[in-house]
Design a protein around this motif. Structure first.
Motif, PDB file in Angstrom:
ATOM      1  N   ALA A   1     -25.912  30.477  36.781  1.00 15.90           N
ATOM      2  CA  ALA A   1     -26.192  29.242  36.037  1.00 15.90           C
ATOM      3  C   ALA A   1     -27.474  28.591  36.551  1.00 15.90           C
ATOM      4  CB  ALA A   1     -25.011  28.274  36.153  1.00 15.90           C
ATOM      5  N   LEU A   2     -27.658  28.575  37.875  1.00  9.49           N
ATOM      6  CA  LEU A   2     -28.881  27.995  38.431  1.00  9.49           C
ATOM      7  C   LEU A   2     -30.114  28.756  37.962  1.00  9.49           C
ATOM      8  CD1 LEU A   2     -27.747  27.192  42.088  1.00  9.49           C
ATOM      9  CD2 LEU A   2     -28.364  25.544  40.309  1.00  9.49           C
ATOM     10  N   GLY A   3     -29.957  30.070  37.839  1.00 11.02           N
ATOM     11  CA  GLY A   3     -31.073  30.870  37.364  1.00 11.02           C
ATOM     12  C   GLY A   3     -31.395  30.632  35.902  1.00 11.02           C
ATOM     13  N   LEU A   4     -30.422  30.075  35.163  1.00  4.74           N
ATOM     14  CA  LEU A   4     -30.608  29.847  33.727  1.00  4.74           C
ATOM     15  C   LEU A   4     -30.821  28.383  33.379  1.00  4.74           C
ATOM     16  CD1 LEU A   4     -27.746  32.179  32.425  1.00  4.74           C
ATOM     17  CD2 LEU A   4     -30.191  32.667  32.356  1.00  4.74           C
ATOM     18  N   LEU A   5     -30.991  27.534  34.384  1.00  4.84           N
ATOM     19  CA  LEU A   5     -31.060  26.099  34.133  1.00  4.84           C
ATOM     20  C   LEU A   5     -32.221  25.697  33.229  1.00  4.84           C
ATOM     21  CD1 LEU A   5     -30.047  24.245  37.426  1.00  4.84           C
ATOM     22  CD2 LEU A   5     -28.923  24.194  35.204  1.00  4.84           C
ATOM     23  N   GLY A   6     -33.273  26.488  33.214  1.00  6.31           N
ATOM     24  CA  GLY A   6     -34.409  26.143  32.370  1.00  6.31           C
ATOM     25  C   GLY A   6     -34.153  26.373  30.892  1.00  6.31           C
ATOM     26  N   ARG A   7     -33.069  27.080  30.568  1.00  8.39           N
ATOM     27  CA  ARG A   7     -32.762  27.379  29.171  1.00  8.39           C
ATOM     28  C   ARG A   7     -32.132  26.179  28.485  1.00  8.39           C
ATOM     29  NH1 ARG A   7     -29.940  33.158  28.530  1.00  8.39           N
ATOM     30  NH2 ARG A   7     -28.992  31.894  26.894  1.00  8.39           N
ATOM     31  N   THR A   8     -32.393  26.057  27.206  1.00  7.65           N
ATOM     32  CA  THR A   8     -31.752  24.994  26.443  1.00  7.65           C
ATOM     33  C   THR A   8     -30.343  25.401  26.016  1.00  7.65           C
ATOM     34  OG1 THR A   8     -32.766  25.857  24.419  1.00  7.65           O
ATOM     35  CG2 THR A   8     -33.929  24.096  25.586  1.00  7.65           C
ATOM     36  N   ASP A   9     -30.073  26.718  25.987  1.00  3.03           N
ATOM     37  CA  ASP A   9     -28.764  27.210  25.575  1.00  3.03           C
ATOM     38  C   ASP A   9     -27.882  27.379  26.808  1.00  3.03           C
ATOM     39  OD1 ASP A   9     -26.573  28.411  24.522  1.00  3.03           O
ATOM     40  OD2 ASP A   9     -27.550  30.310  24.062  1.00  3.03           O
ATOM     41  N   THR A  10     -26.920  26.495  26.965  1.00 11.32           N
ATOM     42  CA  THR A  10     -25.981  26.596  28.095  1.00 11.32           C
ATOM     43  C   THR A  10     -24.601  27.045  27.625  1.00 11.32           C
ATOM     44  OG1 THR A  10     -25.409  24.254  27.858  1.00 11.32           O
ATOM     45  CG2 THR A  10     -27.186  24.805  29.392  1.00 11.32           C
ATOM     46  N   TYR A  11     -24.524  27.559  26.401  1.00  9.64           N
ATOM     47  CA  TYR A  11     -23.224  27.951  25.862  1.00  9.64           C
ATOM     48  C   TYR A  11     -22.869  29.385  26.252  1.00  9.64           C
ATOM     49  CZ  TYR A  11     -23.894  23.734  23.089  1.00  9.64           C
ATOM     50  OH  TYR A  11     -24.106  22.442  22.673  1.00  9.64           O
ATOM     51  N   VAL A  12     -22.885  29.644  27.551  1.00  6.17           N
ATOM     52  CA  VAL A  12     -22.522  30.944  28.103  1.00  6.17           C
ATOM     53  C   VAL A  12     -21.544  30.709  29.248  1.00  6.17           C
ATOM     54  CG1 VAL A  12     -24.620  32.173  27.423  1.00  6.17           C
ATOM     55  CG2 VAL A  12     -24.588  30.882  29.562  1.00  6.17           C
ATOM     56  N   ILE A  13     -20.820  31.739  29.627  1.00  5.28           N
ATOM     57  CA  ILE A  13     -19.711  31.614  30.566  1.00  5.28           C
ATOM     58  C   ILE A  13     -20.115  31.004  31.896  1.00  5.28           C
ATOM     59  CG2 ILE A  13     -20.040  34.004  31.337  1.00  5.28           C
ATOM     60  CD1 ILE A  13     -16.667  32.117  31.106  1.00  5.28           C
ATOM     61  N   TRP A  14     -21.339  31.278  32.371  1.00  4.04           N
ATOM     62  CA  TRP A  14     -21.737  30.828  33.706  1.00  4.04           C
ATOM     63  C   TRP A  14     -21.742  29.311  33.832  1.00  4.04           C
ATOM     64  CZ3 TRP A  14     -20.911  35.343  35.150  1.00  4.04           C
ATOM     65  CH2 TRP A  14     -21.437  36.446  34.484  1.00  4.04           C
ATOM     66  N   PHE A  15     -21.950  28.613  32.734  1.00  2.00           N
ATOM     67  CA  PHE A  15     -21.994  27.155  32.780  1.00  2.00           C
ATOM     68  C   PHE A  15     -20.613  26.512  32.615  1.00  2.00           C
ATOM     69  CE2 PHE A  15     -26.341  28.273  31.731  1.00  2.00           C
ATOM     70  CZ  PHE A  15     -27.063  27.389  32.507  1.00  2.00           C
ATOM     71  N   TRP A  16     -19.613  27.307  32.261  1.00  2.00           N
ATOM     72  CA  TRP A  16     -18.309  26.736  31.927  1.00  2.00           C
ATOM     73  C   TRP A  16     -17.153  27.329  32.716  1.00  2.00           C
ATOM     74  CZ3 TRP A  16     -18.407  22.628  28.629  1.00  2.00           C
ATOM     75  CH2 TRP A  16     -19.580  22.444  27.900  1.00  2.00           C
ATOM     76  N   ILE A  17     -17.414  28.356  33.511  1.00  2.00           N
ATOM     77  CA  ILE A  17     -16.296  29.057  34.141  1.00  2.00           C
ATOM     78  C   ILE A  17     -15.555  28.190  35.147  1.00  2.00           C
ATOM     79  CG2 ILE A  17     -17.577  30.094  36.071  1.00  2.00           C
ATOM     80  CD1 ILE A  17     -15.960  32.707  35.405  1.00  2.00           C
ATOM     81  N   HIS A  18     -16.224  27.168  35.713  1.00  2.00           N
ATOM     82  CA  HIS A  18     -15.525  26.306  36.667  1.00  2.00           C
ATOM     83  C   HIS A  18     -14.344  25.590  36.008  1.00  2.00           C
ATOM     84  CE1 HIS A  18     -18.653  23.979  34.675  1.00  2.00           C
ATOM     85  NE2 HIS A  18     -18.012  22.859  34.978  1.00  2.00           N
TER      86      HIS A  18
END
Length: 371
Positions: free
Chosen positions: A183-200
């Motif tokens: 998720a930290l590696g993808l923070l620059g993306r506008t699309d956060t609708y992927v598992i890494w941002f929600w698995i917690h």
């Protein structure tokens, strides 16, 4: 203090499950129904049918409830089962039978009806979007949550295996650390609708499930305490405050939904309060909420095209007309969802269960709706 609580929780998770862990949890369907209604209300507000303070990202609160409840159910139903090829195959078959048939029906219908006059359908109208939806890589609009859900089902198999090795806590930590790093590696993306941002959210629900299976007797005894009842109502108040525009109106900070501690915390606290059956738990056991929970999956998938189709044909001219359109959308969505449940979802699940019994000598599926 916090360290002591953390160590105590780790000790409890290491214990065997209680042999008296209940199969009937009457408030869970009501929580599903509430989550579906929150998503519906948020989208209706975003389209101008309801006051705007109810929208602006509030739907993610309902999604958070769904994800936490899903994690709870996976650990509660499967986390203490024997891990093996047959049990994992049975688990995977039952999970996919629950989620995929209606999802693919919606996707295929959207592809087939692309460009239909007078109807709003999910925009899946080119080769790339067709592929990412059919292979569960990503979803457009409200469909994004289904690939995320399925991706968690995969991650849970690793957690389940770690639990079978008596390394449950390590499994939870490994999955969360890996997800956080990605998720930290993808923070620059506008699309956060992927598992890494929600698995917690799933992992939080899974932890609650394992704790409940070991300490339900002690926790349910709290329902006679006045302060526990008060905290149950506080959890409902926290859910209301978690609406982003409600907080903004009060001058409180609002973070991205996946990282918002109030959205995450209120959803988890409300689940725990409803398990203990304090505060508004009677509302979650009301016949209407239980029914809404039973149709919640179809309701979630279908409600947005219904609302957008109403938007194509009608524009609210007053608060009352907007409310009327929202109620019309609610009724139409509920009707379609009930028909889907009785004539498609349940028959398909029964066919999959029977096929599994014939081919693998498997047992009938565990019900994820244990309310």
């Amino acid at each position: 203090m916090v360290l002591k609580i953390f160590k105590r929780a780790l000790a409890i998770l290491s214990e065997p499950p209680s042999p008296t862990a209940p199969r009937h949890l009457p408030t869970l369907d009501g929580i599903r129904g509430l989550a579906a209604l929150i998503v519906f209300v948020s989208h209706a507000a975003n389209l101008g049918f309801l006051p705007s303070i109810l929208g602006g990202g509030a739907g993610k609160l309902g999604v958070a409830m769904f994800f936490i409840l899903s994690g709870f159910l996976m650990s509660y139903l499967y986390g203490d089962d024997v891990f093996g090829r047959d049990s994992v195959s049975r688990y995977w078959r039952h999970r996919l039978a629950r989620v995929l048939p209606l999802y693919f029906l919606v996707v295929i219908t959207s592809i087939g009806m692309s460009g239909a006059a007078g109807l709003w359908i999910f925009p899946i109208d080119d080769a790339q979007s067709i592929l990412v939806h059919m292979f569960m890589i990503h979803g457009v609009n409200t469909l994004w949550t289904i690939p995320v859900e399925v991706h968690f089902y995969l991650a849970f198999i690793f957690i389940w295996w770690m639990a079978s090795q008596r390394r449950l806590v390590a499994g939870l930590i490994i999955v969360q650390v890996a997800a956080a790093g990605l998720a930290l590696g993808l923070l620059g993306r506008t699309d956060t609708y992927v598992i890494w941002f929600w698995i917690h959210l799933f992992l939080l629900g899974a932890t609650v499930g394992m704790l409940w299976k070991r300490r339900h007797v002690q926790l349910t005894a709290l329902r006679t305490r006045w302060w526990a009842q008060a905290l149950g109502w506080v959890s409902l108040g926290a859910v209301v405050l978690a609406f982003p525009k409600v907080r903004a109106a009060l001058g409180a900070p609002v973070l991205p939904e996946w990282a918002d501690p109030l959205i995450v915390g209120s959803a988890a606290a409300f689940l725990l309060a409803m398990l203990v059956e304090v505060g508004p738990s009677a509302w979650m056991k009301h016949r209407f909420m239980v029914w809404m929970g039973s149709i919640s999956y179809g309701f979630y998938l279908i409600h947005y095209p219904v609302l957008r189709t109403l938007e194509l044909h009608f524009q609210p001219t007053s608060t009352m007309s907007g409310l009327g359109l929202a109620l019309l959308g609610l009724g139409v969505t509920a009707l379609i969802s009930q028909v889907s449940l009785m004539m498609f979802e349940r028959p398909v699940q029964k066919l999959v269960a029977k096929a599994g019994v014939r081919t693998a000598g498997a047992s009938m599926p565990k019900q994820d709706r244990i309310g």
